[in-house]
Design an enzyme around this catalytic site. Structure first.
Site, short mmCIF file in Angstrom:
data_model
loop_
_atom_site.label_atom_id
_atom_site.label_comp_id
_atom_site.label_asym_id
_atom_site.label_seq_id
_atom_site.Cartn_x
_atom_site.Cartn_y
_atom_site.Cartn_z
N ARG A 238 -12.53 45.08 -43.49
CA ARG A 238 -12.73 43.74 -42.93
C ARG A 238 -13.74 42.96 -43.78
NH1 ARG A 238 -12.72 40.51 -38.10
NH2 ARG A 238 -14.80 39.85 -37.42
N HIS A 261 -15.18 34.83 -35.61
CA HIS A 261 -16.62 34.70 -35.34
C HIS A 261 -16.88 33.47 -34.48
CE1 HIS A 261 -17.84 37.11 -39.20
NE2 HIS A 261 -17.56 37.89 -38.18
#
Length: 294
Positions: A238, A261
């Site tokens: 990731r 996020h």
């Protein structure tokens, strides 16, 4: 008091959608505050004032708790007191504005582009190889969290559109694109495994979703088999996805959306990685870089 704490954690689980892992950490944090209050004979934690909370933070710091752990501990306390205020149990939040010592943020370790491509290109001459190839390609192609990949079902995969729909942190749904190599690997794995809409894309031993631990162990095995010097783990793929995408696009906001996020400051760590890479290029190539003047 225990009833209030239980109600708070029920709120975090049901209304905030907090994961079991994070809930356990919060329980330890609130438990540490309660234990300190008992030890210091300062009474119930609902009655603590700002000065007492500062004393608690200082005591934890002296005990050797890291700055990062202290920040999380304070975050749990702030959340608990904010909930108490909202429910009318106390008038003000004594933890509001309290700060822990600033943590030094470690830059995540990544694979460079050549390492990443080499790592995911494993043989597909067995059913296990097909699964592993699809798993690695999807990780690196779409930057999924480990929990998102484990929980993915075929109904959330659109092989025609090249998209996957995942349930991220806080039960937030997001749709992310899948690259052509990952799509090809997923199609082969789907044809081999059945691919029913309600079936996990990556089933475990007993037919349910594969466990996070099983993925961690498998990725470690594959890295060792390839003779990689780095300790490769799921989140490294990731991190590599994010760093390589930011390096080539420069689009911080876009990378934030793809990673899921909530706060762009979390994504900004990858700008430091990009700068670190550029610094290495400069040091290696520039005639005046880190050389003593004659």
């Amino acid at each position: 008091m225990s009833r209030l704490v239980d109600d708070f954690f029920a709120f975090l689980h049901v209304e905030r959608g907090m994961s079991a892992h994070t809930l356990d950490a919060y329980r330890r944090d609130i438990g540490a505050l309660i234990a300190w209050g008992v030890q210091q004979a300062v009474g119930e934690v609902v009655a603590l004032d700002r000065a007492q909370l500062q004393a608690f933070v200082a005591a934890e710091h002296r005990r050797g708790l890291s700055a990062k752990s202290l920040q999380r501990r304070l975050s749990a306390c702030r959340g608990f007191y904010a909930w108490l205020v909202k429910r009318g149990h106390i008038a003000i939040n004594p933890a509001a504005g309290l700060r822990a010592p600033k943590a030094l943020r470690k830059l995540p370790r990544i694979l460079d582009a050549d390492e990443a491509v080499s790592f995911v290109q494993i043989p597909t001459d067995t059913p296990l190889g097909l699964r592993d190839r699809a798993l690695l390609e999807l990780f690196y192609s779409s930057g999924l969290r480990l929990s998102e990949l484990c929980g993915l079902r075929w109904g959330g995969v659109d092989l025609d559109a090249g998209l996957v729909s995942v349930l991220g942190k806080g039960s937030r749904q997001r749709v992310v694109p899948v690259g052509s190599y990952a799509l090809s690997a997923l199609r082969e794995w789907c044809a081999s495994s059945g691919g029913g809409a309600q079936q996990p894309v990556f089933p475990g031993r007993y037919g349910g979703p594969i466990s996070a631990r099983a993925v961690q162990v498998r990725i470690k095995q594959l890295a060792q088999r390839q003779g990689m010097a780095k300790h490769v783990h799921p989140h490294m793929l990731r991190h590599s996805f994010a760093s390589h995408l930011l390096e080539s696009s420069g689009d911080l906001r876009g990378v934030q959306e793809l990673l899921g996020h909530a706060d762009i400051t979390t994504t900004q760590i990858y700008t430091h990685l990009d700068f670190q890479y550029l610094s290495k290029v400069y040091d290696a190539a520039h005639p005046r870089a880190r050389r003593k003047a004659r």
